[in-house]
Design a protein around this motif. Structure first.
Motif: not given
Length: 312
Positions: A54-59, A61-67
């Motif tokens: 769950h935590r890795m998937w959250g990361r 998702v975060g990168l999919a937005y920010i990068l």
């Protein structure tokens, strides 16, 4: 996982020694002492990897937005309004991660005055889910606004009412999905496993057992389940009324598809909810029901997007 590090925790334990050290850390907390005191290392690895995934998937998702946002910004491909939207979405992603750890932390705290089993705070769980729903809704709305051209609809009184009904129905669906966090947080799905009555009564005796009365809405499992039932019934009723009202108005094909899809998903979601309740909340079915709430919210947002005004 009983601690949180943005980078260091991305590497899971590998050796037997590392796993035993991680297990020993878990054994210091109430969940192990009270609920899982006979847990083996193998069983611990399973729940650890569930949280880790769950935590890795959250990361991710975060990168999919920010990068991509940083790349598009640097290339100058974002308009001024879109820059504000992108900043808000990226901020929500970061906030969601911090809120997730704040929620998990509540399940690790010692509560000497409580006789309940160790669990995360239902308030923090609702905040975490609510934040995720806001992030998802904002992302979907932005995507629909960019990808689907607005359709010119005659600004009649009936259409204005339909648009208002769609907004109200979407808000009700959102609130119903959010109330599911309190059901999950308190295991409220296990207190009355019958439908349509709760046990042999329409209104259970322990509906207002807590004092003051307001506590029942958020802390009494019976009241939480009762409220979720009422909100669910109200949502499907609102969707049905919206569908019937839309039949009186000439609408474009794509808008008509959105209305029909909303009704279809609402009916499926009600069936999933009742089945989850009657079968004593099996995890796969409960997860499908939770996913169904997101699908229903998506259909409602699609319909709202279809009914938007065309700017003059």
């Amino acid at each position: 996982m009983v601690d949180w590090h943005l980078v260091r925790e991305m590497k899971p334990p590998r050796t037997q020694q590392e796993w035993e050290a991680e297990f020993q850390k878990y054994q210091q907390f109430p969940e192990f002492k009270i609920l899982n005191h006979d847990m083996t290392l193998t069983e611990f690895k399973f729940i650890w990897y569930m949280e880790y995934s769950h935590r890795m998937w959250g990361r991710v998702v975060g990168l999919a937005y920010i990068l991509p946002a940083a790349y598009f910004w640097r290339k100058g491909w974002l308009s001024r309004p879109m820059k504000g939207c992108v900043l808000a979405l990226c901020g929500l992603v970061c906030f969601q991660g911090l809120l997730g750890w704040y929620m998990v932390k509540s399940g690790l705290e010692e509560k000497p005055d409580s006789y309940d089993i160790p669990r995360v705070s239902q308030y923090r769980l609702a905040a975490h889910l609510g934040s995720a729903l806001v992030l998802y809704s904002a992302s979907l709305w932005t995507g629909l606004s960019l990808l689907l051209p607005r359709q010119k609809l005659p600004e009649t009184h009936q259409l204005l009412r339909l648009r208002q009904y769609a907004h109200g129905t979407t808000a009700l669906i959102f609130l119903t999905a959010l109330s599911g966090a309190f059901v999950a947080g308190l295991d409220a799905g296990l207190v009355y496993n019958s439908f349509p009555k709760m046990g042999d009564r329409w209104i259970p005796d322990d509906l207002l057992a807590f004092s003051p009365v307001l506590r029942n809405i958020f802390e009494n499992p019976t009241t939480v389940q009762f409220d979720h039932r009422i909100l669910g019934i109200a949502s499907v009723t609102a969707v049905t009324a919206l569908y019937l009202f839309s039949q009186k108005i000439p609408l474009p094909r794509r808008t008509r598809m959105a209305v029909t899809s909303l009704l279809a998903v609402a009916c499926i979601q009600v069936g999933l909810g009742i089945s989850t309740l009657l079968l004593y909340v099996p995890t796969p079915l409960a997860a499908t029901h939770q996913s169904g709430s997101l699908a229903l919210l998506s259909m409602a947002l699609w319909l709202m997007s279809e009914l938007r005004r065309v700017p003059k």
